[in-house]
Design an enzyme around this catalytic site. Structure first.
Site, PDB file in Angstrom:
ATOM      1  N   LYS A 173      -8.566  11.322  -0.769  1.00 27.34           N
ATOM      2  CA  LYS A 173      -7.709  11.426   0.402  1.00 27.34           C
ATOM      3  C   LYS A 173      -6.936  12.737   0.391  1.00 27.34           C
ATOM      4  O   LYS A 173      -6.355  13.062  -0.634  1.00 27.34           O
ATOM      5  CB  LYS A 173      -6.741  10.241   0.374  1.00 27.34           C
ATOM      6  CG  LYS A 173      -5.648  10.273   1.399  1.00 27.34           C
ATOM      7  CD  LYS A 173      -4.740   9.103   1.188  1.00 27.34           C
ATOM      8  CE  LYS A 173      -3.586   9.216   2.160  1.00 27.34           C
ATOM      9  NZ  LYS A 173      -2.599   8.199   1.944  1.00 27.34           N
TER      10      LYS A 173
ATOM     11  N   LYS B  65      -5.576  11.531  -4.689  1.00 24.85           N
ATOM     12  CA  LYS B  65      -4.728  11.632  -3.506  1.00 24.85           C
ATOM     13  C   LYS B  65      -3.954  12.930  -3.607  1.00 24.85           C
ATOM     14  O   LYS B  65      -3.148  13.119  -4.517  1.00 24.85           O
ATOM     15  CB  LYS B  65      -3.768  10.443  -3.433  1.00 24.85           C
ATOM     16  CG  LYS B  65      -2.832  10.556  -2.239  1.00 24.85           C
ATOM     17  CD  LYS B  65      -2.027   9.303  -2.052  1.00 24.85           C
ATOM     18  CE  LYS B  65      -1.096   9.444  -0.864  1.00 24.85           C
ATOM     19  NZ  LYS B  65      -0.314   8.235  -0.660  1.00 24.85           N
TER      20      LYS B  65
HETATM   21  C1  PBG Z   1       1.897   6.174   1.113  1.00 29.04           C
HETATM   22  C2  PBG Z   1       0.753   6.558   1.967  1.00 29.04           C
HETATM   23  C3  PBG Z   1       0.664   7.734   2.725  1.00 29.04           C
HETATM   24  C4  PBG Z   1      -0.513   7.653   3.454  1.00 29.04           C
HETATM   25  C5  PBG Z   1      -1.153   6.451   3.105  1.00 29.04           C
HETATM   26  N1  PBG Z   1      -0.348   5.783   2.161  1.00 29.04           N
HETATM   27  C6  PBG Z   1       1.633   8.852   2.895  1.00 29.04           C
HETATM   28  C7  PBG Z   1       2.104   9.605   1.749  1.00 29.04           C
HETATM   29  O1  PBG Z   1       1.568   9.547   0.636  1.00 29.04           O
HETATM   30  O2  PBG Z   1       3.100  10.296   1.924  1.00 29.04           O
HETATM   31  C8  PBG Z   1      -0.980   8.686   4.436  1.00 29.04           C
HETATM   32  C9  PBG Z   1      -2.003   8.281   5.393  1.00 29.04           C
HETATM   33  C10 PBG Z   1      -2.170   9.174   6.573  1.00 29.04           C
HETATM   34  O3  PBG Z   1      -1.625  10.288   6.657  1.00 29.04           O
HETATM   35  O4  PBG Z   1      -2.907   8.752   7.468  1.00 29.04           O
HETATM   36  N2  PBG Z   1       1.729   5.855  -0.180  1.00 29.04           N
END
Ligand code: PBG
Length: 344
Positions: free
Chosen positions: A267, A214
């Protein structure tokens, strides 16, 4: 002696071109036969936003996406299933007064997410319910874990203390009936810790979909707007990955696999196709990819301006993610794409 001459092969007896790749593209029928990647609604996981209110709120920061009440969420998930989408993942907006530095609300068995899981499972026992495991919607600092300020005044997210809380959160989702828990926090060691916590309480069949790679991405902006979950101070660079790194993603993948993850996620998706491909080649676990809110909005806003053909751009973007090696795709386009596939 006969000399192998590529030129001869290509030119043929009369000097014209023999090898013509376009023959395989000449009709819809032949194109269908040679197609290497085919999207189906069964590839999708639908992200669903929910809140405590009884109304449904269309999101300003994400046109075409709605934050649902519990009742509407159950109906929406039913529509997804009817379209052939096998799974949903839940993202709650938590009321400000329930947020705290240690995010205790995240493991309240009567909290919004456990109630949503129970309602979904009661209405749609066959639906695969996935939950996000991280503190950001619950944390008054807007971070994925517990925040401390060190002697120098620097903010940091405390790893091991956070992992303990994430285990309690995962357990509370499992008790409510979640099929898969998906830790999105990027703390070290959380997959192994969550696996042992689940097993110790007898939830050996609950799977872990780890957000393995991520990245600290600018493309999460609209999502944070949708949930009011942006960090109040600082950024997430101390736990989410540097977009410049690929080898580090493979390291995370090996660790997650060793710690007992069942599926690995990359992601965002579209700008990280190389990461999807390499993880797919490196691990035997299924790979998920998350087409995030910013990727959604790029297509959505360009289409709204009349600059892109929305349907073609969406199908192309999702096909590319699958072609790169994703077995499943989280996308805000899931419902629309499934409807388009049905028309085809
Ligand atoms: C939080 C989380 C996020 C997303 C999914 N889970 C945001 C972040 O890490 O700040 C983002 C998903 C998206 O932008 O569609 N843990």
């Amino acid at each position: 002696m006969l000399k192998f001459d590529v030129g001869n092969l290509r030119r043929g007896a009369h000097g014209d071109c023999v090898i013509r790749p376009r023959r395989n593209r000449q009709s819809a029928a032949i194109r269908a036969l040679v197609r290497e990647t085919t999207l189906t609604p069964a590839d999708f996981i639908l992200p669903i936003f929910l809140h405590e209110e009884s109304c449904d709120t269309p999101l300003d920061s994400m046109p075409g996406v709605t934050r649902w009440s519990l009742a509407s969420l159950v109906r929406e998930a039913g529509e997804a299933m009817a379209l052939g989408i096998p799974a949903v993942v839940l993202f709650p907006k938590i009321e400000e007064n329930l947020k705290s530095p240690r995010g205790e609300e995240c493991h309240n068995d009567d909290g919004l997410v456990p109630r949503a899981i129970r309602a979904l499972k009661a209405a749609h026992p066959e639906l695969c319910v996935i939950t996000d495991v991280a503190l950001d919607p619950y944390n008054s600092d807007g971070h994925d874990g517990v925040v401390r300020r060190d002697a120098r005044g620097r903010l940091s997210v405390i790893n091991d203390e956070t992992v303990g809380i994430l285990c309690r959160q995962a357990l509370s989702h499992a008790r409510a009936g979640a099929d898969i828990v998906a830790p999105s926090d990027m703390m070290d060691g959380r997959v192994g810790a969550i696996r042992s916590a689940l097993d110790a309480e007898g939830f050996t069949e609950v799977s872990i979909l780890s957000y393995t790679a991520k990245y600290a991405s600018a493309f999460y902006g609209p999502f944070r707007g949708a949930l009011d979950s942006a960090p109040k101070e600082g950024d997430k660079l101390g736990y989410q990955m540097d977009p410049a790194n690929l080898r580090e993603a493979l390291r995370e993948a090996m660790l997650d696999e060793d710690e007992g993850a069942d599926m690995l996620m990359v992601k965002p998706a579209g700008f990280y196709l190389d990461v999807i491909t390499r993880i797919r080649e490196t691990s035997t676990l299924p790979v998920a990819a998350y087409q995030v809110s910013g990727e959604y909005l790029m297509i959505k806003s360009a289409a709204a301006a009349g600059w892109l053909d929305e349907k073609a751009a969406v199908i192309e973007s999702l096909t590319a993610i699958k072609r790169a090696g994703a077995s499943m795709i989280l996308s805000y386009f899931a419902m629309q794409a499934a409807r388009w596939m049905r028309e085809r």
